[in-house]
Write an enzyme that holds these catalytic residues in place. Structure first.
Site, PDB file in Angstrom:
ATOM      1  N   PHE A  99      27.017 -21.397 -32.809  1.00 24.26           N
ATOM      2  CA  PHE A  99      27.106 -20.544 -31.630  1.00 24.26           C
ATOM      3  C   PHE A  99      25.972 -20.886 -30.674  1.00 24.26           C
ATOM      4  O   PHE A  99      25.177 -20.062 -30.263  1.00 24.26           O
ATOM      5  CB  PHE A  99      27.060 -19.071 -32.064  1.00 24.26           C
ATOM      6  CG  PHE A  99      27.755 -18.155 -31.092  1.00 24.26           C
ATOM      7  CD1 PHE A  99      29.047 -18.399 -30.681  1.00 24.26           C
ATOM      8  CD2 PHE A  99      27.098 -17.035 -30.593  1.00 24.26           C
ATOM      9  CE1 PHE A  99      29.685 -17.556 -29.784  1.00 24.26           C
ATOM     10  CE2 PHE A  99      27.726 -16.177 -29.704  1.00 24.26           C
ATOM     11  CZ  PHE A  99      29.025 -16.443 -29.293  1.00 24.26           C
TER      12      PHE A  99
ATOM     13  N   LYS B 209      30.315 -35.367 -32.474  1.00 26.81           N
ATOM     14  CA  LYS B 209      30.620 -36.819 -32.465  1.00 26.81           C
ATOM     15  C   LYS B 209      29.927 -37.575 -33.575  1.00 26.81           C
ATOM     16  O   LYS B 209      30.484 -38.522 -34.127  1.00 26.81           O
ATOM     17  CB  LYS B 209      30.265 -37.418 -31.115  1.00 26.81           C
ATOM     18  CG  LYS B 209      28.848 -37.173 -30.690  1.00 26.81           C
ATOM     19  CD  LYS B 209      28.783 -36.823 -29.244  1.00 26.81           C
ATOM     20  CE  LYS B 209      27.840 -35.705 -28.997  1.00 26.81           C
ATOM     21  NZ  LYS B 209      27.849 -35.216 -27.657  1.00 26.81           N
TER      22      LYS B 209
ATOM     23  N   GLY C  94      28.227 -30.150 -21.367  1.00 24.53           N
ATOM     24  CA  GLY C  94      28.027 -28.832 -20.772  1.00 24.53           C
ATOM     25  C   GLY C  94      28.957 -27.816 -21.411  1.00 24.53           C
ATOM     26  O   GLY C  94      29.976 -28.162 -22.005  1.00 24.53           O
TER      27      GLY C  94
ATOM     28  N   GLU D 109      17.275 -33.320 -23.973  1.00 18.26           N
ATOM     29  CA  GLU D 109      16.783 -32.466 -25.054  1.00 18.26           C
ATOM     30  C   GLU D 109      15.296 -32.707 -25.270  1.00 18.26           C
ATOM     31  O   GLU D 109      14.746 -33.726 -24.840  1.00 18.26           O
ATOM     32  CB  GLU D 109      17.523 -32.838 -26.342  1.00 18.26           C
ATOM     33  CG  GLU D 109      19.011 -32.885 -26.167  1.00 18.26           C
ATOM     34  CD  GLU D 109      19.738 -31.962 -27.105  1.00 18.26           C
ATOM     35  OE1 GLU D 109      19.136 -31.565 -28.115  1.00 18.26           O
ATOM     36  OE2 GLU D 109      20.895 -31.656 -26.820  1.00 18.26           O
TER      37      GLU D 109
ATOM     38  N   ASP E  30      23.999 -41.705 -29.271  1.00 15.76           N
ATOM     39  CA  ASP E  30      25.080 -40.805 -28.859  1.00 15.76           C
ATOM     40  C   ASP E  30      26.250 -41.611 -28.262  1.00 15.76           C
ATOM     41  O   ASP E  30      27.413 -41.410 -28.628  1.00 15.76           O
ATOM     42  CB  ASP E  30      24.523 -39.813 -27.826  1.00 15.76           C
ATOM     43  CG  ASP E  30      25.583 -38.882 -27.276  1.00 15.76           C
ATOM     44  OD1 ASP E  30      25.878 -37.870 -27.913  1.00 15.76           O
ATOM     45  OD2 ASP E  30      26.130 -39.191 -26.195  1.00 15.76           O
TER      46      ASP E  30
ATOM     47  N   THR F 106      25.364 -23.925 -27.278  1.00 16.85           N
ATOM     48  CA  THR F 106      26.007 -24.177 -25.983  1.00 16.85           C
ATOM     49  C   THR F 106      27.527 -24.249 -26.124  1.00 16.85           C
ATOM     50  O   THR F 106      28.267 -23.563 -25.413  1.00 16.85           O
ATOM     51  CB  THR F 106      25.476 -25.509 -25.402  1.00 16.85           C
ATOM     52  OG1 THR F 106      24.054 -25.447 -25.389  1.00 16.85           O
ATOM     53  CG2 THR F 106      25.989 -25.763 -24.007  1.00 16.85           C
ATOM     54  N   VAL F 107      27.999 -25.077 -27.045  1.00 14.43           N
ATOM     55  CA  VAL F 107      29.441 -25.308 -27.146  1.00 14.43           C
ATOM     56  C   VAL F 107      30.164 -24.106 -27.761  1.00 14.43           C
ATOM     57  O   VAL F 107      31.185 -23.641 -27.235  1.00 14.43           O
ATOM     58  CB  VAL F 107      29.717 -26.598 -27.960  1.00 14.43           C
ATOM     59  CG1 VAL F 107      31.208 -26.800 -28.178  1.00 14.43           C
ATOM     60  CG2 VAL F 107      29.121 -27.809 -27.251  1.00 14.43           C
TER      61      VAL F 107
ATOM     62  N   GLU G 116      38.983 -34.199 -28.959  1.00 14.03           N
ATOM     63  CA  GLU G 116      38.802 -34.541 -27.538  1.00 14.03           C
ATOM     64  C   GLU G 116      37.351 -34.354 -27.087  1.00 14.03           C
ATOM     65  O   GLU G 116      36.822 -35.148 -26.314  1.00 14.03           O
ATOM     66  CB  GLU G 116      39.733 -33.661 -26.691  1.00 14.03           C
ATOM     67  CG  GLU G 116      39.697 -33.935 -25.215  1.00 14.03           C
ATOM     68  CD  GLU G 116      40.307 -35.277 -24.838  1.00 14.03           C
ATOM     69  OE1 GLU G 116      41.524 -35.428 -24.973  1.00 14.03           O
ATOM     70  OE2 GLU G 116      39.550 -36.160 -24.411  1.00 14.03           O
TER      71      GLU G 116
ATOM     72  N   LYS H 272      30.251 -42.299 -29.775  1.00 12.98           N
ATOM     73  CA  LYS H 272      31.478 -42.132 -28.978  1.00 12.98           C
ATOM     74  C   LYS H 272      32.285 -43.429 -28.981  1.00 12.98           C
ATOM     75  O   LYS H 272      33.514 -43.404 -29.045  1.00 12.98           O
ATOM     76  CB  LYS H 272      31.121 -41.700 -27.554  1.00 12.98           C
ATOM     77  CG  LYS H 272      30.513 -40.302 -27.547  1.00 12.98           C
ATOM     78  CD  LYS H 272      29.819 -39.989 -26.241  1.00 12.98           C
ATOM     79  CE  LYS H 272      29.236 -38.589 -26.263  1.00 12.98           C
ATOM     80  NZ  LYS H 272      28.356 -38.314 -25.122  1.00 12.98           N
TER      81      LYS H 272
HETATM   82  N1  NAP Z   1      26.151 -29.523 -25.556  1.00 15.28           N
HETATM   83  C1  NAP Z   1      27.141 -30.258 -25.073  1.00 15.28           C
HETATM   84  O1  NAP Z   1      27.334 -30.328 -23.868  1.00 15.28           O
HETATM   85  C2  NAP Z   1      28.039 -31.011 -26.024  1.00 15.28           C
HETATM   86  C3  NAP Z   1      29.107 -31.747 -25.490  1.00 15.28           C
HETATM   87  C4  NAP Z   1      29.994 -32.403 -26.359  1.00 15.28           C
HETATM   88  C5  NAP Z   1      29.772 -32.320 -27.719  1.00 15.28           C
HETATM   89  N2  NAP Z   1      28.692 -31.632 -28.212  1.00 15.28           N
HETATM   90  C6  NAP Z   1      28.521 -31.538 -29.665  1.00 15.28           C
HETATM   91  O2  NAP Z   1      28.808 -30.203 -30.050  1.00 15.28           O
HETATM   92  C7  NAP Z   1      27.985 -29.815 -31.148  1.00 15.28           C
HETATM   93  C8  NAP Z   1      27.200 -28.549 -30.773  1.00 15.28           C
HETATM   94  O3  NAP Z   1      26.358 -28.851 -29.676  1.00 15.28           O
HETATM   95  P1  NAP Z   1      25.507 -27.693 -28.946  1.00 15.28           P
HETATM   96  O4  NAP Z   1      24.946 -28.331 -27.738  1.00 15.28           O
HETATM   97  O5  NAP Z   1      26.313 -26.464 -28.844  1.00 15.28           O
HETATM   98  O6  NAP Z   1      24.344 -27.481 -30.021  1.00 15.28           O
HETATM   99  P2  NAP Z   1      23.324 -26.242 -30.094  1.00 15.28           P
HETATM  100  O7  NAP Z   1      23.267 -25.529 -28.799  1.00 15.28           O
HETATM  101  O8  NAP Z   1      22.079 -26.785 -30.688  1.00 15.28           O
HETATM  102  O9  NAP Z   1      24.020 -25.251 -31.146  1.00 15.28           O
HETATM  103  C9  NAP Z   1      24.213 -25.615 -32.466  1.00 15.28           C
HETATM  104  C10 NAP Z   1      24.706 -24.407 -33.232  1.00 15.28           C
HETATM  105  O10 NAP Z   1      24.998 -24.839 -34.570  1.00 15.28           O
HETATM  106  C11 NAP Z   1      24.441 -23.904 -35.478  1.00 15.28           C
HETATM  107  N3  NAP Z   1      24.080 -24.616 -36.716  1.00 15.28           N
HETATM  108  C12 NAP Z   1      23.269 -25.675 -36.862  1.00 15.28           C
HETATM  109  N4  NAP Z   1      23.199 -26.033 -38.168  1.00 15.28           N
HETATM  110  C13 NAP Z   1      23.984 -25.161 -38.827  1.00 15.28           C
HETATM  111  C14 NAP Z   1      24.294 -24.961 -40.198  1.00 15.28           C
HETATM  112  N5  NAP Z   1      23.777 -25.731 -41.149  1.00 15.28           N
HETATM  113  N6  NAP Z   1      25.116 -23.953 -40.537  1.00 15.28           N
HETATM  114  C15 NAP Z   1      25.634 -23.143 -39.583  1.00 15.28           C
HETATM  115  N7  NAP Z   1      25.366 -23.265 -38.271  1.00 15.28           N
HETATM  116  C16 NAP Z   1      24.537 -24.262 -37.909  1.00 15.28           C
HETATM  117  C17 NAP Z   1      23.213 -23.347 -34.786  1.00 15.28           C
HETATM  118  O11 NAP Z   1      22.941 -22.073 -35.363  1.00 15.28           O
HETATM  119  P3  NAP Z   1      21.688 -21.183 -34.892  1.00 15.28           P
HETATM  120  O12 NAP Z   1      21.998 -20.797 -33.491  1.00 15.28           O
HETATM  121  O13 NAP Z   1      21.719 -20.040 -35.809  1.00 15.28           O
HETATM  122  O14 NAP Z   1      20.473 -22.055 -35.004  1.00 15.28           O
HETATM  123  C18 NAP Z   1      23.691 -23.282 -33.336  1.00 15.28           C
HETATM  124  O15 NAP Z   1      24.305 -22.052 -33.087  1.00 15.28           O
HETATM  125  C19 NAP Z   1      27.102 -31.012 -31.453  1.00 15.28           C
HETATM  126  O16 NAP Z   1      27.678 -31.747 -32.502  1.00 15.28           O
HETATM  127  C20 NAP Z   1      27.111 -31.819 -30.164  1.00 15.28           C
HETATM  128  O17 NAP Z   1      26.933 -33.203 -30.393  1.00 15.28           O
HETATM  129  C21 NAP Z   1      27.838 -30.970 -27.385  1.00 15.28           C
END
Ligand code: NAP
Length: 401
Positions: free
Chosen positions: A11, A105, A302, A190, A201, A13-14, A129, A205
């Site tokens: 929970f 990814k 995003g 980051e 990254d 960004t995504v 996707e 992809k």
């Molecule tokens: N951000 C983007 O724009 C984007 C775009 C495309 C793909 N992605 C991919 O989408 C995924 C999420 O990205 P994000 O940017 O949303 O990451 P993020 O903001 O760092 O959020 C990660 C979430 O995963 C949870 N988490 C991490 N380890 C965990 C575990 N062992 N068990 C349960 N929950 C866990 C975290 O929990 P806590 O909050 O409790 O710490 C956090 O809520 C990544 O794989 C990323 O590569 C991201």
């Protein structure tokens, strides 16, 4: 009305983007799927961080078992980081006959083949996707093209952070280090940016695309993975003087030694489709044998672009079999696309009284807003009209705006 029950793993960004978008687009989803979409569970790592997000009827947990034990769960969305525990969780979900959609990814580059095979065995689907280029529909487009075309080569700007840094260095004339710091302060990079600036990254992809297009991973021995950390302000300035721009590009093609994947900074000239792609944008150029070159561009990451890709996957999974896509034109969208420039070829333009004039450009031309441009033309054969896309600026006083 029946329901589609969804659990979100992660929970951040995504994950939040998916949750909010399901709420904001509930009516639309109901229209397309014929059922409501309910988020029934959210998995996080640290419960305390998320206490204020707790909602009635939504299980908030750190225990994946509790999610697997939900009686009627249709789709699990993976929005956590790193190979594990995502890989293990999705394996368990597929074995239980639950569809999955992932944005992860890194995990999917390593385990995609295996998860897709497991999904097939259990008669469920894996949507991915969001793993490549965020909101840009690269995977769906490739799937569509691959039904008939052979893909010869794919080039892509697939990492928005690197592209942002390279374009900012050119515009501001700053060093790599200074630009990276500014990108971090503004949330475009980051705190630990190595995955982006070292090319990992983008490489993940590339691997996902390779498996989709060629059914295999890139040849490891011939893979090149270079980041952008060696690009100096001097290089950027010299390139600029030559009319060239640095882009960090993934190139993927099948050679005699298997699939070749190159991730590296290259210099491109004005004719290249990526020349104008600045900032955090992503872009993909797909070269095929029949249709030729297809290009896509858009936000590569995003909250909402990524959520959009995930919702599209959920729809693909859950749309009733043989149903037609629900093309619904929103009233406000129709109104936005109804601006035209009208010309009278020979004489003074007289705009019919029931048409709204936004601006007079000259006595023979005007910008008008109407849904009925074809009717006007039928009634006034001396008129020519062109749709106006985007905003206009003009030096003549506006009328009726
Ligand atoms: N951000 C983007 O724009 C984007 C775009 C495309 C793909 N992605 C991919 O989408 C995924 C999420 O990205 P994000 O940017 O949303 O990451 P993020 O903001 O760092 O959020 C990660 C979430 O995963 C949870 N988490 C991490 N380890 C965990 C575990 N062992 N068990 C349960 N929950 C866990 C975290 O929990 P806590 O909050 O409790 O710490 C956090 O809520 C990544 O794989 C990323 O590569 C991201």
């Amino acid at each position: 009305m029946s329901h589609l029950n969804i659990a979100i793993l992660g929970f951040g960004t995504v994950g939040k983007g998916v949750h909010y978008s399901i709420k904001s687009h509930q009516a639309r989803l109901e229209q397309v799927l014929g059922k409501s979409v309910n988020v029934v569970a959210i998995l996080v790592k640290n419960l305390e961080k998320h206490e204020q997000s707790r909602e009635d009827g939504v299980l908030l947990t750190t225990n994946f078992e509790e999610i697997l034990n939900i009686g009627e769960l249709d789709v699990i969305v993976d929005a956590i980081v790193g190979c594990e525990p995502g890989h293990t969780y999705l394996t368990q979900a597929l074995e239980k006959g639950i569809h999955v959609v992932t944005a992860n990814k890194e995990m999917f580059a390593h385990h995609g083949e295996e998860l897709l095979a497991l999904a097939k065995k259990n008669d469920v689907t894996v949507g991915f996707e969001a793993t490549v280029a965020g909101g840009v529909p690269v995977i769906q487009t490739l799937r569509q093209l691959l039904q008939v075309n052979r893909v010869r080569k794919v080039e892509g700007i697939l990492n928005g952070t690197s592209n942002f840094i390279l374009s900012s260095m050119r515009k501001d004339g700053h060093t790599f280090e200074k630009t990276l710091r500014a990108a971090q302060e503004n949330g475009y990079a980051e705190a630990d940016p190595s995955n982006d600036i070292e090319g990992y990254d983008a490489y993940y992809k590339g691997v996902v695309l390779s498996q989709l297009i060629f059914g295999e991973k890139p040849e490891e021995q011939s893979t090149i993975r270079k980041g952008i950390t060696d690009i100096t302000a001097d290089y950027v300035e010299s390139a600029d003087e030559l009319g060239l721009r640095f882009r960090h590009i993934v190139t993927l093609f099948k050679g005699q030694k298997g699939v070749q994947c190159k991730v590296e900074p290259v210099l491109i000239s004005t004719e290249h489709p990526f020349y104008q792609v600045d900032g955090v944008q992503n872009a993909v150029s797909i070269e095929t044998d029949l249709v030729g070159n297809v290009q896509l561009q858009g936000p590569g990451a995003g909250m909402y672009p990524t959520a959009s890709a995930i919702l599209e996957d959920i729809i693909q999974i859950s749309r009733p079999v043989n149903s037609e896509p629900a093309y619904v034109v929103y009233q406000e969208e129709a109104a936005n696309s109804s601006k035209w420039v009208l010309f009278n070829k020979n004489k003074k333009l007289e705009v019919p009284y029931d048409i709204k004039v936004l601006a007079r450009l000259s006595d023979r031309a005007a910008v008008v807003e109407t849904e009925e441009v074809e009717r006007i033309l039928l009634e006034n054969p001396l008129l020519a009209y062109f749709e106006l896309k985007g905003n206009y600026q003009h030096r003549v006083e506006k009328v009726n705006v």
